[in-house]
Write a protein that holds these residues in place. Sequence first.
Motif, PDB file in Angstrom:
ATOM      1  N   SER A 142       0.833  -1.199   0.000  1.00 18.74           N
ATOM      2  CA  SER A 142       0.000   0.000   0.000  1.00 18.74           C
ATOM      3  C   SER A 142       0.873   1.256   0.000  1.00 18.74           C
ATOM      4  N   GLY A 143       2.179   1.066  -0.185  1.00 20.30           N
ATOM      5  CA  GLY A 143       3.112   2.192  -0.135  1.00 20.30           C
ATOM      6  C   GLY A 143       3.196   2.969  -1.437  1.00 20.30           C
ATOM      7  N   GLY A 144       2.272   2.709  -2.348  1.00 19.95           N
ATOM      8  CA  GLY A 144       2.195   3.547  -3.543  1.00 19.95           C
ATOM      9  C   GLY A 144       3.132   3.173  -4.669  1.00 19.95           C
ATOM     10  N   GLY A 145       3.278   1.892  -4.945  1.00 21.72           N
ATOM     11  CA  GLY A 145       4.017   1.479  -6.141  1.00 21.72           C
ATOM     12  C   GLY A 145       3.197   1.818  -7.374  1.00 21.72           C
ATOM     13  N   LYS A 146       3.847   1.813  -8.526  1.00 24.77           N
ATOM     14  CA  LYS A 146       3.144   2.188  -9.756  1.00 24.77           C
ATOM     15  C   LYS A 146       2.304   1.049 -10.334  1.00 24.77           C
ATOM     16  N   ARG A 147       2.477  -0.172  -9.790  1.00 29.71           N
ATOM     17  CA  ARG A 147       1.802  -1.345 -10.351  1.00 29.71           C
ATOM     18  C   ARG A 147       2.062  -1.467 -11.854  1.00 29.71           C
ATOM     19  N   MET A 148       3.296  -1.146 -12.236  1.00 30.61           N
ATOM     20  CA  MET A 148       3.672  -1.138 -13.656  1.00 30.61           C
ATOM     21  C   MET A 148       3.537  -2.533 -14.278  1.00 30.61           C
ATOM     22  N   ARG A 149       3.980  -3.549 -13.531  1.00 27.50           N
ATOM     23  CA  ARG A 149       4.022  -4.892 -14.100  1.00 27.50           C
ATOM     24  C   ARG A 149       2.625  -5.488 -14.310  1.00 27.50           C
ATOM     25  N   PRO A 150       1.765  -5.460 -13.275  1.00 26.08           N
ATOM     26  CA  PRO A 150       0.405  -5.949 -13.555  1.00 26.08           C
ATOM     27  C   PRO A 150      -0.298  -5.114 -14.634  1.00 26.08           C
ATOM     28  N   MET A 151       0.052  -3.836 -14.696  1.00 24.13           N
ATOM     29  CA  MET A 151      -0.554  -2.977 -15.722  1.00 24.13           C
ATOM     30  C   MET A 151      -0.248  -3.497 -17.128  1.00 24.13           C
ATOM     31  N   LEU A 152       0.944  -4.060 -17.286  1.00 25.09           N
ATOM     32  CA  LEU A 152       1.305  -4.610 -18.602  1.00 25.09           C
ATOM     33  C   LEU A 152       0.411  -5.789 -18.964  1.00 25.09           C
ATOM     34  N   THR A 153       0.105  -6.620 -17.967  1.00 22.59           N
ATOM     35  CA  THR A 153      -0.783  -7.763 -18.234  1.00 22.59           C
ATOM     36  C   THR A 153      -2.169  -7.250 -18.643  1.00 22.59           C
ATOM     37  N   LEU A 154      -2.632  -6.239 -17.924  1.00 22.93           N
ATOM     38  CA  LEU A 154      -3.974  -5.711 -18.192  1.00 22.93           C
ATOM     39  C   LEU A 154      -4.030  -4.985 -19.540  1.00 22.93           C
ATOM     40  N   ALA A 155      -3.004  -4.195 -19.833  1.00 27.37           N
ATOM     41  CA  ALA A 155      -2.982  -3.479 -21.117  1.00 27.37           C
ATOM     42  C   ALA A 155      -2.876  -4.477 -22.268  1.00 27.37           C
ATOM     43  N   GLY A 156      -2.032  -5.509 -22.067  1.00 25.83           N
ATOM     44  CA  GLY A 156      -1.899  -6.547 -23.095  1.00 25.83           C
ATOM     45  C   GLY A 156      -3.231  -7.243 -23.347  1.00 25.83           C
ATOM     46  N   ALA A 157      -3.956  -7.496 -22.256  1.00 25.92           N
ATOM     47  CA  ALA A 157      -5.271  -8.148 -22.398  1.00 25.92           C
ATOM     48  C   ALA A 157      -6.224  -7.275 -23.210  1.00 25.92           C
ATOM     49  N   GLU A 158      -6.155  -5.949 -22.994  1.00 25.21           N
ATOM     50  CA  GLU A 158      -6.966  -5.020 -23.805  1.00 25.21           C
ATOM     51  C   GLU A 158      -6.517  -5.076 -25.265  1.00 25.21           C
ATOM     52  N   LEU A 159      -5.218  -5.057 -25.454  1.00 22.65           N
ATOM     53  CA  LEU A 159      -4.653  -5.034 -26.815  1.00 22.65           C
ATOM     54  C   LEU A 159      -5.123  -6.228 -27.646  1.00 22.65           C
ATOM     55  N   VAL A 160      -5.124  -7.407 -27.022  1.00 22.33           N
ATOM     56  CA  VAL A 160      -5.478  -8.613 -27.782  1.00 22.33           C
ATOM     57  C   VAL A 160      -6.962  -8.945 -27.640  1.00 22.33           C
ATOM     58  N   GLY A 161      -7.709  -8.100 -26.943  1.00 24.56           N
ATOM     59  CA  GLY A 161      -9.154  -8.308 -26.821  1.00 24.56           C
ATOM     60  C   GLY A 161      -9.535  -9.535 -25.998  1.00 24.56           C
ATOM     61  N   TYR A 162      -8.789  -9.799 -24.934  1.00 25.33           N
ATOM     62  CA  TYR A 162      -9.089 -10.946 -24.064  1.00 25.33           C
ATOM     63  C   TYR A 162     -10.421 -10.721 -23.347  1.00 25.33           C
ATOM     64  N   LYS A 163     -11.256 -11.761 -23.322  1.00 27.71           N
ATOM     65  CA  LYS A 163     -12.607 -11.591 -22.770  1.00 27.71           C
ATOM     66  C   LYS A 163     -12.826 -12.253 -21.399  1.00 27.71           C
ATOM     67  N   GLY A 164     -11.885 -13.047 -20.955  1.00 24.55           N
ATOM     68  CA  GLY A 164     -12.085 -13.777 -19.688  1.00 24.55           C
ATOM     69  C   GLY A 164     -11.751 -12.947 -18.457  1.00 24.55           C
ATOM     70  N   ASP A 165     -11.556 -13.628 -17.323  1.00 23.84           N
ATOM     71  CA  ASP A 165     -11.181 -12.889 -16.119  1.00 23.84           C
ATOM     72  C   ASP A 165      -9.957 -13.484 -15.412  1.00 23.84           C
ATOM     73  N   HIS A 166      -9.233 -14.353 -16.111  1.00 24.20           N
ATOM     74  CA  HIS A 166      -8.056 -14.954 -15.479  1.00 24.20           C
ATOM     75  C   HIS A 166      -6.892 -13.982 -15.347  1.00 24.20           C
ATOM     76  N   HIS A 167      -6.960 -12.879 -16.100  1.00 22.62           N
ATOM     77  CA  HIS A 167      -5.833 -11.940 -16.038  1.00 22.62           C
ATOM     78  C   HIS A 167      -5.773 -11.190 -14.710  1.00 22.62           C
ATOM     79  N   TYR A 168      -6.894 -11.116 -13.988  1.00 22.04           N
ATOM     80  CA  TYR A 168      -6.846 -10.427 -12.695  1.00 22.04           C
ATOM     81  C   TYR A 168      -5.930 -11.171 -11.731  1.00 22.04           C
ATOM     82  N   LYS A 169      -6.136 -12.493 -11.663  1.00 23.71           N
ATOM     83  CA  LYS A 169      -5.305 -13.293 -10.754  1.00 23.71           C
ATOM     84  C   LYS A 169      -3.844 -13.306 -11.201  1.00 23.71           C
ATOM     85  N   LEU A 170      -3.652 -13.430 -12.516  1.00 27.43           N
ATOM     86  CA  LEU A 170      -2.270 -13.467 -13.002  1.00 27.43           C
ATOM     87  C   LEU A 170      -1.565 -12.136 -12.753  1.00 27.43           C
ATOM     88  N   ALA A 171      -2.285 -11.039 -12.968  1.00 32.07           N
ATOM     89  CA  ALA A 171      -1.678  -9.716 -12.735  1.00 32.07           C
ATOM     90  C   ALA A 171      -1.347  -9.539 -11.246  1.00 32.07           C
TER      91      ALA A 171
END
Lengths: 340, 340
Positions: A57-86
């Motif tokens: 909770s110390g205010g990291g940028k969450r850069m790495r999970p953001m990449l998983t989420l942005a990638g999921a948007e990019l490829v049009g992923y429709k599921g919800d497994h990326h939340y756990k993976l991120a």
Amino acid sequence: MSAEAVSLETKDRQNQPSLEPILSLTAPSMEAVNSVILERMQSEIPLIPALAGHLISGGGKRMRPMLTLAGAELVGYKGDHHYKLAAAVEFLHTATLLHDDVVDGSETRRGKKAANIVYGNPATVLVGDFLFARAFELMVDADNLRALKVLSDASVVIAQGEVDQLTAQRKIETSQDHYLHIIGAKTAALFAAASRISAVIAERSAEEEKALDDYGRNLGIAFQLVDDAIDYDSERAEMGKDQGDDFREGKMTLPVILAYAKGSAEERKFWQEAIAGFRNEDEDLAYAIELIHQHDTVAATREKALEFAEKACDALSIFPDSEARAAMVEAAQFAVSRLY
Amino acid sequence: MSAEAVSLETKDRQNQPSLEPILSLTAPSMEAVNSVILERMQSEIPLIPALAGHLISGGGKRMRPMLTLAGAELVGYKGDHHYKLAAAVEFLHTATLLHDDVVDGSETRRGKKAANIVYGNPATVLVGDFLFARAFELMVDADNLRALKVLSDASVVIAQGEVDQLTAQRKIETSQDHYLHIIGAKTAALFAAASRISAVIAERSAEEEKALDDYGRNLGIAFQLVDDAIDYDSERAEMGKDQGDDFREGKMTLPVILAYAKGSAEERKFWQEAIAGFRNEDEDLAYAIELIHQHDTVAATREKALEFAEKACDALSIFPDSEARAAMVEAAQFAVSRLY
């Protein structure tokens, strides 16, 4: 759209690139990831959420999970497994930070006292282990063996990179290639895996997987180069880490490697003594920053970071233009802009 | 065959139970596991195999992977995925030992200098991380998501148990139940998982899975109880760990919990001071051993271990009689016999 069109050169200096587009793109899914993070850092042992929360909770940028989420948007992923993976990706990163701070004896992290200072080394090592284990538990829950393979392979590479960095510490002879190899492992491997797994769970082609891996890997190297340059930038104070930490720890980063290569005999003697640990004073750090300024090696490091950021953008050129792609390109531009 | 028939009572004291039968049973497959271990502890970074090898080739009993292999024999598993899983189990265990030694500041392990003394804490933490990552890589290679789930869940429980133990350290008020909860997590969870996964990969019934889990879990608790008793046994010197380590680290183990409960006011004062860390001398340890001898709490701990070992044997009663079952029963008998 050609690789040219997504190049960094299109952005002018007045109009500073920002993380805003990728933050907006991923904001709704990041909320879901944050819920997973909050839920899974809990434990019946109160010290675990206390210590993990201190950093998380110390205010990291969450850069790495953001990449998983942005990638999921990019490829049009429709599921919800990326939340756990991120969330797993963020836990892996957090575990590494906790252990890094023990290994380096860090005093601060993200502008506050480091966990090892507040809770001691033993608890910090063990809670790091907990987060590492939780990360794998989350990956198993995400139910995709290939994503698990990508992330477990990355974990091995990261650990090797950490040991490699430790071995290279206080060694003035560390080459630029060795340094790039270390940051490719300790930092870029997780950026690459975080980005790649979005294509894996969306079952996209090997080509798209590789493109996202390349994007993340090159972005990770650019990020680390900039981080390492900031530690010696005469015009910057801290930016997530205390200036001078690398210097005092005898870490051979690119600004130093280049300044050492260009230095006079006398300057090289200074660097040898400093990296070996015999020049720890504030005046030594000031002199190091002055030498780096003279030889302009922060700028040279920035140029190198720019090369990698451009490669990151180029990798995305196989995807059609989209809000996600534009946001990911701007994130890479932002990575380097932190040094302007 | 009834639970009675596999009870510990059938073994007489003249004919000491031994690990020989389970060692013979698993010798051929343990060779395959040792090859995997040797191959996968390698790395391009020389410090990794050096440090890992210091502990791994230091003559551990390989008790945990042996459970996977014996379980595979018991259920008649025909594949070869258990080699990788058993190696992963040993890597998880080794990673935990490395981090334990850093956390406890241990000086010796398996009769030689501990890795943290030889290579320092930073390298020991990071090589532990490497082995942990390698363990998961091996599990992924074994290509069974359910086995991965069992082992990743166990890893979380182990890490929680380690933090729980750290939190309870130097706390005289630690109850017997809390202590059993801690060793159930830090030790028995991996014994249980190592044993259970043999049934998982062989795709046996939930009942057989549970039986093997029960066997491993109860055996693990028995093992830890005996280990903790040996640390105060007046007739024994070391047995894998230096006698007096638990005492000096202020760990509340069963012999102490029981001696404190039975102690006079004066004795209780001694224990309070000792567990709080104010009585560290050899003469204090000698007095602690004397008190434990007076109140016979090593024997009481052994009785407790015997209960758990019997539960372990009982769990196997659902399987038909076989060489594997007999060897596993004798291993449980051996666990307790180390204290006679």
